[in-house]
Motif scaffolding. Structure first.
Motif, PDB file in Angstrom:
ATOM      1  N   GLU A  64       0.682  -1.232  -0.208  1.00  0.00           N
ATOM      2  CA  GLU A  64       0.034  -0.106   0.028  1.00  0.00           C
ATOM      3  C   GLU A  64       0.910   1.244  -0.063  1.00  0.00           C
ATOM      4  O   GLU A  64       0.509   2.297  -0.550  1.00  0.00           O
ATOM      5  CB  GLU A  64      -0.934  -0.141   1.198  1.00  0.00           C
ATOM      6  CG  GLU A  64      -1.973  -1.081   1.103  1.00  0.00           C
ATOM      7  CD  GLU A  64      -2.650  -1.622   2.548  1.00  0.00           C
ATOM      8  OE1 GLU A  64      -2.272  -0.819   3.571  1.00  0.00           O
ATOM      9  OE2 GLU A  64      -3.011  -2.778   2.621  1.00  0.00           O
TER      10      GLU A  64
ATOM     11  N   ASP B 157      -5.565  -0.035  -8.715  1.00  0.00           N
ATOM     12  CA  ASP B 157      -6.622  -0.176  -7.883  1.00  0.00           C
ATOM     13  C   ASP B 157      -6.435  -1.494  -7.248  1.00  0.00           C
ATOM     14  O   ASP B 157      -6.204  -2.492  -7.986  1.00  0.00           O
ATOM     15  CB  ASP B 157      -7.871  -0.062  -8.432  1.00  0.00           C
ATOM     16  CG  ASP B 157      -9.017  -0.097  -7.365  1.00  0.00           C
ATOM     17  OD1 ASP B 157      -9.258   0.835  -6.223  1.00  0.00           O
ATOM     18  OD2 ASP B 157      -9.930  -0.844  -7.617  1.00  0.00           O
TER      19      ASP B 157
ATOM     20  N   ALA C 140      -7.777  -4.639  -3.997  1.00  0.00           N
ATOM     21  CA  ALA C 140      -8.568  -4.939  -2.864  1.00  0.00           C
ATOM     22  C   ALA C 140      -8.348  -6.331  -2.233  1.00  0.00           C
ATOM     23  O   ALA C 140      -8.253  -7.142  -3.291  1.00  0.00           O
ATOM     24  CB  ALA C 140     -10.128  -4.757  -3.251  1.00  0.00           C
TER      25      ALA C 140
ATOM     26  N   THR D 280     -15.125  -5.553  -7.077  1.00  0.00           N
ATOM     27  CA  THR D 280     -14.822  -4.404  -6.042  1.00  0.00           C
ATOM     28  C   THR D 280     -16.043  -3.624  -5.572  1.00  0.00           C
ATOM     29  O   THR D 280     -15.918  -2.578  -4.902  1.00  0.00           O
ATOM     30  CB  THR D 280     -13.677  -3.421  -6.547  1.00  0.00           C
ATOM     31  OG1 THR D 280     -14.131  -2.925  -7.789  1.00  0.00           O
ATOM     32  CG2 THR D 280     -12.303  -4.381  -6.706  1.00  0.00           C
TER      33      THR D 280
ATOM     34  N   LYS E  32     -16.589  -2.545  -1.561  1.00  0.00           N
ATOM     35  CA  LYS E  32     -15.387  -2.757  -1.066  1.00  0.00           C
ATOM     36  C   LYS E  32     -15.663  -2.086   0.316  1.00  0.00           C
ATOM     37  O   LYS E  32     -16.127  -1.045   0.435  1.00  0.00           O
ATOM     38  CB  LYS E  32     -14.323  -2.103  -2.002  1.00  0.00           C
ATOM     39  CG  LYS E  32     -14.092  -0.970  -2.485  1.00  0.00           C
ATOM     40  CD  LYS E  32     -13.087  -0.826  -3.343  1.00  0.00           C
ATOM     41  CE  LYS E  32     -12.950   0.663  -3.940  1.00  0.00           C
ATOM     42  NZ  LYS E  32     -11.951   0.736  -4.666  1.00  0.00           N
ATOM     43  N   GLN E  33     -14.680  -2.264   0.929  1.00  0.00           N
ATOM     44  CA  GLN E  33     -14.778  -1.788   2.343  1.00  0.00           C
ATOM     45  C   GLN E  33     -13.362  -1.499   3.092  1.00  0.00           C
ATOM     46  O   GLN E  33     -12.459  -2.277   2.734  1.00  0.00           O
ATOM     47  CB  GLN E  33     -15.456  -2.852   3.664  1.00  0.00           C
ATOM     48  CG  GLN E  33     -14.875  -4.266   3.431  1.00  0.00           C
ATOM     49  CD  GLN E  33     -15.788  -5.282   4.224  1.00  0.00           C
ATOM     50  OE1 GLN E  33     -16.210  -4.945   5.171  1.00  0.00           O
ATOM     51  NE2 GLN E  33     -15.803  -6.524   3.721  1.00  0.00           N
ATOM     52  N   GLN E  34     -13.281  -0.746   4.072  1.00  0.00           N
ATOM     53  CA  GLN E  34     -11.948  -0.324   4.745  1.00  0.00           C
ATOM     54  C   GLN E  34     -11.880  -0.914   6.230  1.00  0.00           C
ATOM     55  O   GLN E  34     -12.662  -0.763   7.015  1.00  0.00           O
ATOM     56  CB  GLN E  34     -11.899   1.287   4.882  1.00  0.00           C
ATOM     57  CG  GLN E  34     -11.663   1.988   3.741  1.00  0.00           C
ATOM     58  CD  GLN E  34     -10.299   1.676   3.051  1.00  0.00           C
ATOM     59  OE1 GLN E  34      -9.441   1.465   3.615  1.00  0.00           O
ATOM     60  NE2 GLN E  34     -10.138   1.643   1.604  1.00  0.00           N
TER      61      GLN E  34
ATOM     62  N   HIS F 110      -6.938  -1.050   5.728  1.00  0.00           N
ATOM     63  CA  HIS F 110      -6.968  -1.872   4.503  1.00  0.00           C
ATOM     64  C   HIS F 110      -8.119  -1.856   3.576  1.00  0.00           C
ATOM     65  O   HIS F 110      -9.279  -1.730   4.305  1.00  0.00           O
ATOM     66  CB  HIS F 110      -6.341  -3.301   4.745  1.00  0.00           C
ATOM     67  CG  HIS F 110      -5.222  -3.483   5.566  1.00  0.00           C
ATOM     68  ND1 HIS F 110      -3.974  -2.794   5.063  1.00  0.00           N
ATOM     69  CD2 HIS F 110      -4.854  -3.695   6.736  1.00  0.00           C
ATOM     70  CE1 HIS F 110      -2.951  -3.151   6.006  1.00  0.00           C
ATOM     71  NE2 HIS F 110      -3.810  -3.750   7.299  1.00  0.00           N
ATOM     72  N   THR F 111      -8.049  -1.813   2.235  1.00  0.00           N
ATOM     73  CA  THR F 111      -9.162  -1.925   1.329  1.00  0.00           C
ATOM     74  C   THR F 111      -9.500  -3.319   1.107  1.00  0.00           C
ATOM     75  O   THR F 111      -8.515  -4.269   0.694  1.00  0.00           O
ATOM     76  CB  THR F 111      -8.826  -1.076   0.092  1.00  0.00           C
ATOM     77  OG1 THR F 111      -8.728   0.261   0.275  1.00  0.00           O
ATOM     78  CG2 THR F 111     -10.038  -1.077  -0.728  1.00  0.00           C
TER      79      THR F 111
END
Length: 216
Positions: free
Chosen positions: A98, A108, A110, A169, A172-174, A178-179
């Protein structure tokens, strides 16, 4: 369960479950109104969903997910490249990806599978770091930045390119900085992956907040 149809399902299965209008579904999923209408009809015909004044709402998310899992084939919808590493600390590895790899190459990413499941609902020590990438990374950059070497199998880093990056994606969530892909996508990707993946998948699915929460 075609690629574009699954985009619609991802939106509908994002909890808390709520009604969606056809136009809103098409916009969010990035698909045509015609496709949304076809998916809507099939969902209602199979009694996975009901139509209301506010739009279509999923009423049998578990049954719909089971049908999706039965139809899904990870190998057919993805291409995976594996890499061996000198780095043993997965947190340090993810931080390096990252902090150095993504900014340098403007891709990009994930996380999914074991590492993503571990970040969401820890159950087993993740044996592999897997992540979706919008495009594969050249071998020189990987070797220079991560000291990673491509191997045919047994690698501890898996880079995954999907046939539909936008689709996988969606939602997608944090988590802990982290993604990750959605819980739904993590579950799909863990299915049959080995290395205790099914146990991690069961732990995630059993959570009250799985994919935003499906319980009334």
């Amino acid at each position: 369960f075609s690629e574009k149809s699954c985009r619609v399902l991802r939106v509908l299965l994002q909890g808390p479950l709520k009604a969606h209008k056809v136009q809103d579904l098409a916009t969010t999923a990035g698909v045509s109104l015609g496709l949304v209408s076809k998916v809507r009809k099939l969902l209602i015909d199979h009694e996975y969903a009901h139509d209301t004044e506010k739009g279509i709402v999923i009423t049998q998310p578990g049954k719909l997910l089971d049908a999706w899992l039965a139809a899904d084939s990870f190998s057919e919808r993805t291409e995976v490249r594996e890499y061996s590493l000198l780095e043993c600390d997965i947190e340090h590895l993810s931080s390096s990806i990252e902090a150095m790899l993504v900014p340098a190459l403007d891709i990009d990413i994930a996380y999914t599978q074991w590492y993503a499941g571990y970040l969401r609902k820890p159950y087993t020590v993740p044996p592999v770091v897997s992540l979706y990438v919008s495009d594969f990374i050249d071998e020189i950059s990987l070797k220079t930045i991560l000291q990673a070497r491509r191997v045919k199998s047994g690698g501890r880093l898996h880079l995954i390119r999907s046939k539909d990056h936008k689709g996988v994606t969606l939602g997608k969530q944090q988590i802990k900085g982290h993604t990750l892909v959605s819980d739904l996508q993590i579950l799909l990707d863990l299915q049959g992956a080995g290395l205790r993946a099914n146990e991690q998948a069961n732990e995630l699915r059993a959570a009250d907040d799985f994919n935003g929460g499906w319980k009334a």
